[in-house]
Structures are given as structure tokens and as C-alpha cells.
Write a protein that holds these residues in place. Sequence first.
Motif, PDB file in Angstrom:
ATOM      1  N   GLU A  11       0.816  -1.225   0.000  1.00 48.95           N
ATOM      2  CA  GLU A  11       0.000   0.000   0.000  1.00 48.95           C
ATOM      3  C   GLU A  11       0.847   1.271   0.000  1.00 48.95           C
ATOM      4  OE1 GLU A  11       0.113  -1.347   4.385  1.00 48.95           O
ATOM      5  OE2 GLU A  11      -0.022  -2.318   2.432  1.00 48.95           O
ATOM      6  N   ASP A  12       2.174   1.133   0.136  1.00 51.70           N
ATOM      7  CA  ASP A  12       3.060   2.288   0.199  1.00 51.70           C
ATOM      8  C   ASP A  12       3.767   2.587  -1.126  1.00 51.70           C
ATOM      9  OD1 ASP A  12       2.400   2.830   2.824  1.00 51.70           O
ATOM     10  OD2 ASP A  12       3.986   1.551   3.631  1.00 51.70           O
ATOM     11  N   GLN A  30       1.278  -9.783 -13.339  1.00 47.44           N
ATOM     12  CA  GLN A  30      -0.086 -10.239 -13.095  1.00 47.44           C
ATOM     13  C   GLN A  30      -0.851  -9.139 -12.370  1.00 47.44           C
ATOM     14  OE1 GLN A  30      -0.260 -13.834 -10.803  1.00 47.44           O
ATOM     15  NE2 GLN A  30      -2.452 -13.723 -10.518  1.00 47.44           N
ATOM     16  N   ILE A  31      -2.148  -9.035 -12.637  1.00 47.46           N
ATOM     17  CA  ILE A  31      -3.022  -8.121 -11.917  1.00 47.46           C
ATOM     18  C   ILE A  31      -4.131  -8.937 -11.275  1.00 47.46           C
ATOM     19  CG2 ILE A  31      -4.648  -6.199 -12.088  1.00 47.46           C
ATOM     20  CD1 ILE A  31      -2.988  -5.191 -14.478  1.00 47.46           C
ATOM     21  N   GLU A  37     -10.249  -2.325  -5.425  1.00 46.85           N
ATOM     22  CA  GLU A  37      -8.799  -2.210  -5.522  1.00 46.85           C
ATOM     23  C   GLU A  37      -8.250  -3.404  -6.279  1.00 46.85           C
ATOM     24  OE1 GLU A  37      -7.628  -1.929  -1.425  1.00 46.85           O
ATOM     25  OE2 GLU A  37      -7.525  -4.079  -1.200  1.00 46.85           O
ATOM     26  N   ALA A  38      -6.982  -3.309  -6.610  1.00 40.98           N
ATOM     27  CA  ALA A  38      -6.312  -4.393  -7.327  1.00 40.98           C
ATOM     28  C   ALA A  38      -4.886  -4.493  -6.814  1.00 40.98           C
ATOM     29  CB  ALA A  38      -6.306  -4.114  -8.826  1.00 40.98           C
ATOM     30  N   TYR A  39      -4.267  -5.651  -7.023  1.00 41.58           N
ATOM     31  CA  TYR A  39      -2.850  -5.831  -6.720  1.00 41.58           C
ATOM     32  C   TYR A  39      -2.131  -6.067  -8.043  1.00 41.58           C
ATOM     33  CZ  TYR A  39      -3.716  -6.067  -1.747  1.00 41.58           C
ATOM     34  OH  TYR A  39      -4.057  -5.736  -0.454  1.00 41.58           O
ATOM     35  N   VAL A  71      -3.329  -1.148  -5.589  1.00 41.11           N
ATOM     36  CA  VAL A  71      -3.762  -0.061  -6.451  1.00 41.11           C
ATOM     37  C   VAL A  71      -5.226   0.258  -6.192  1.00 41.11           C
ATOM     38  CG1 VAL A  71      -3.954   0.718  -8.832  1.00 41.11           C
ATOM     39  CG2 VAL A  71      -2.148  -0.884  -8.206  1.00 41.11           C
ATOM     40  N   ARG A  72      -5.496   1.521  -5.914  1.00 36.33           N
ATOM     41  CA  ARG A  72      -6.876   1.997  -5.771  1.00 36.33           C
ATOM     42  C   ARG A  72      -7.133   3.027  -6.858  1.00 36.33           C
ATOM     43  NH1 ARG A  72      -7.130   2.675   0.746  1.00 36.33           N
ATOM     44  NH2 ARG A  72      -7.260   0.449   1.169  1.00 36.33           N
ATOM     45  N   GLY A  73      -8.347   3.112  -7.308  1.00 35.65           N
ATOM     46  CA  GLY A  73      -8.660   4.100  -8.343  1.00 35.65           C
ATOM     47  C   GLY A  73      -8.352   3.565  -9.725  1.00 35.65           C
TER      48      GLY A  73
END
Length: 107
Positions: A11-12, A30-31, A37-39, A71-73
Motif C-alpha cells: 500500500e506504500d 499479473q493483476i 482495488e487491485a494488486y 492499487v486503488r482508483g
Amino acid sequence: QKEYQLGIRSEDWEVHSTETPGALVVEIEQIEELGSEAYAYCHPVESRGFATRDTLAVRLLRGHFMITCRVRGHPLMTKGRRRHAGETLWITPTRTHHFDAESGERI
């Protein structure tokens, strides 16, 4: 010379969808979509250093480790299209954690 380890939580990382001065260039492997949210699981695509906001200089070796970014947004969108594996992102750390390399203790 004393060695230190650097920790950066998922998250940082600040994720940018376009080239950003001072950012680390990474390739998406990879997503993982998780609703709002996503990583993004990425690896560096170049050997280089970058400066964190607390001025610690870091040397990164191309492709030798995985970086996970929460990742947000919409930074994974480009011109209305979702990014995919093999594409590029630019990331910068917003917060870092430092550890003694020998003892593992937080500094």
C-alpha cells in the motif's frame, strides 16, 4: 560499511500510468482484481537507483525480485483501456521501513 534492508508495503507504492521522473519502471506480471482495488505484481525492468521521500538511495537489480503494489482508483487504466501483463507502470515509494541486515531489527 553496514548493510541495511529496505521494506516497502504494497500500500506504500504510488502507481503512475505514465512516465514519471524519479519513478521506478516496472513490468506487470499479473493483476489481481479485488473489487474497488487491485494488486499489481511487477518486476523492475532496469537496473537503477531511486531516491525515496526520506532520501535513502536504493540500488535495484533488474528482474531479481517481485514488487507487489496495492492499487486503488484508475492508475491501471490508460486511454480508457485496462493494462495487462507485460505492460509498463511507473512506481514511487511513499513510505519505507528500514531494518538492520544482520539482526533484522527495525531501525
